[in-house]
Write an enzyme that holds these catalytic residues in place. Structure first.
Site, PDB file in Angstrom:
ATOM      1  N   SER A  55       0.936  -1.127  -0.133  1.00 24.15           N
ATOM      2  CA  SER A  55      -0.030  -0.010   0.287  1.00 24.15           C
ATOM      3  C   SER A  55       0.941   1.389   0.002  1.00 24.15           C
ATOM      4  O   SER A  55       1.498   1.462  -0.874  1.00 24.15           O
ATOM      5  CB  SER A  55      -1.096   0.087   1.219  1.00 24.15           C
ATOM      6  OG  SER A  55      -2.028   1.049   0.939  1.00 24.15           O
ATOM      7  N   HIS A  89      -7.821  -5.544  -0.418  1.00 23.51           N
ATOM      8  CA  HIS A  89      -6.768  -4.762  -0.098  1.00 23.51           C
ATOM      9  C   HIS A  89      -5.530  -5.385   0.724  1.00 23.51           C
ATOM     10  O   HIS A  89      -4.415  -5.410   0.187  1.00 23.51           O
ATOM     11  CB  HIS A  89      -7.033  -3.254   0.740  1.00 23.51           C
ATOM     12  CG  HIS A  89      -6.055  -2.379   0.749  1.00 23.51           C
ATOM     13  ND1 HIS A  89      -5.363  -1.629  -0.265  1.00 23.51           N
ATOM     14  CD2 HIS A  89      -5.293  -1.909   1.877  1.00 23.51           C
ATOM     15  CE1 HIS A  89      -4.393  -0.939  -0.063  1.00 23.51           C
ATOM     16  NE2 HIS A  89      -4.235  -0.932   1.288  1.00 23.51           N
ATOM     17  N   ASP A 120     -10.472  -4.590  -3.909  1.00 25.76           N
ATOM     18  CA  ASP A 120      -9.675  -3.736  -2.870  1.00 25.76           C
ATOM     19  C   ASP A 120     -10.461  -2.585  -2.779  1.00 25.76           C
ATOM     20  O   ASP A 120     -10.613  -1.853  -3.698  1.00 25.76           O
ATOM     21  CB  ASP A 120      -8.470  -3.486  -3.491  1.00 25.76           C
ATOM     22  CG  ASP A 120      -7.475  -2.518  -2.644  1.00 25.76           C
ATOM     23  OD1 ASP A 120      -7.974  -1.934  -1.910  1.00 25.76           O
ATOM     24  OD2 ASP A 120      -6.324  -2.467  -2.745  1.00 25.76           O
TER      25      ASP A 120
END
Length: 229
Positions: free
Chosen positions: A78, A204, A174
């Site tokens: 991320s 995610h 996600d």
């Protein structure tokens, strides 16, 4: 053999499932592996509210200088994917390859676009706001200083001049970072060796056993390529 360096996401730490899975896999193959917490996160000292993208990138720089001065492979989750890109641009000779797991470069732009009127008011009045987190009982804090400082590190408005191998893994379910962002990132990267793996039912976190197996298999293949070269 290069050292693998894991870079956590926003409001995350080095004790997550992906970091642990890489640690277990690395130990089995006697692979050098470094993971750490940014300042104000996990076990590190400091206040999370004082963190910025630049400060956390500097933390990563310091950790690499201290314990991994040789060739490295970066794994960014991320926001960690954004930091990995910044490090790769700053250390092109040292960063042999890069893996992004739901990479989120420039995510603050999308964050600002989704602010509610209440959040904008809190940001202006108190310098930050909180959102409920689906991953923790504690809400996630976003500060004006983090958002403003991150604007100095945006990448997707121009070509990204990293030429090493890049592997991107992204779940198509996600809810936080659209999977299309990995395709945009692949287009922006100067490297001709970029592969994007889309996990149709992946979220995610990509922390299910099948997701973790994909991550370690990706690393295995990438390391084989790096050492062969």
């Amino acid at each position: 053999m290069p050292t693998i360096v894991f870079l956590p996401g926003y409001a995350s730490d080095m004790a997550g499932a992906k970091a642990d899975a890489i640690g277990t896999w690395a130990a089995r193959r006697s692979q050098a592996y470094v993971r750490f917490d940014y300042s104000g996160c996990g076990r590190s000292e400091g206040e999370f509210a004082h963190g910025t993208l630049g400060k956390w990138t500097a933390d990563a720089d310091a950790a690499i200088d201290a314990v991994a001065p040789g060739p490295i492979v970066l794994v960014g989750s991320s926001m960690g994917g954004w930091i990995a890109l910044l490090l790769a641009l700053a250390r092109p000779a040292q960063v042999l390859a890069l893996v992004g797991v739901a990479p989120a470069p420039d995510f603050t732009r999308a964050l600002v676009d989704t602010l509610t009127s209440d959040e904008r008011a809190h940001l202006a009045r108190a310098g930050g706001f909180e959102r409920p987190s689906p991953y923790s009982d504690t809400p996630t804090l976003y500060t004006r200083s983090f958002i403003d400082e991150a604007s100095h590190h945006l990448l997707l408005d121009r070509p990204i001049a990293y030429h090493g191998p890049v592997r991107l893994i992204h779940g198509q379910r996600d809810p936080d970072v659209p999977w299309q962002l990995s395709l945009e990132l692949a287009q922006r990267l100067a490297s001709g060796d970029v592969q994007v793996a889309l996990v149709k039912d992946g979220d995610h976190r990509l922390s299910r056993p099948c997701d973790l197996a994909l991550l370690t298999a990706t690393l295995e293949a990438l390391l084989s390529r790096c050492t062969a070269d």
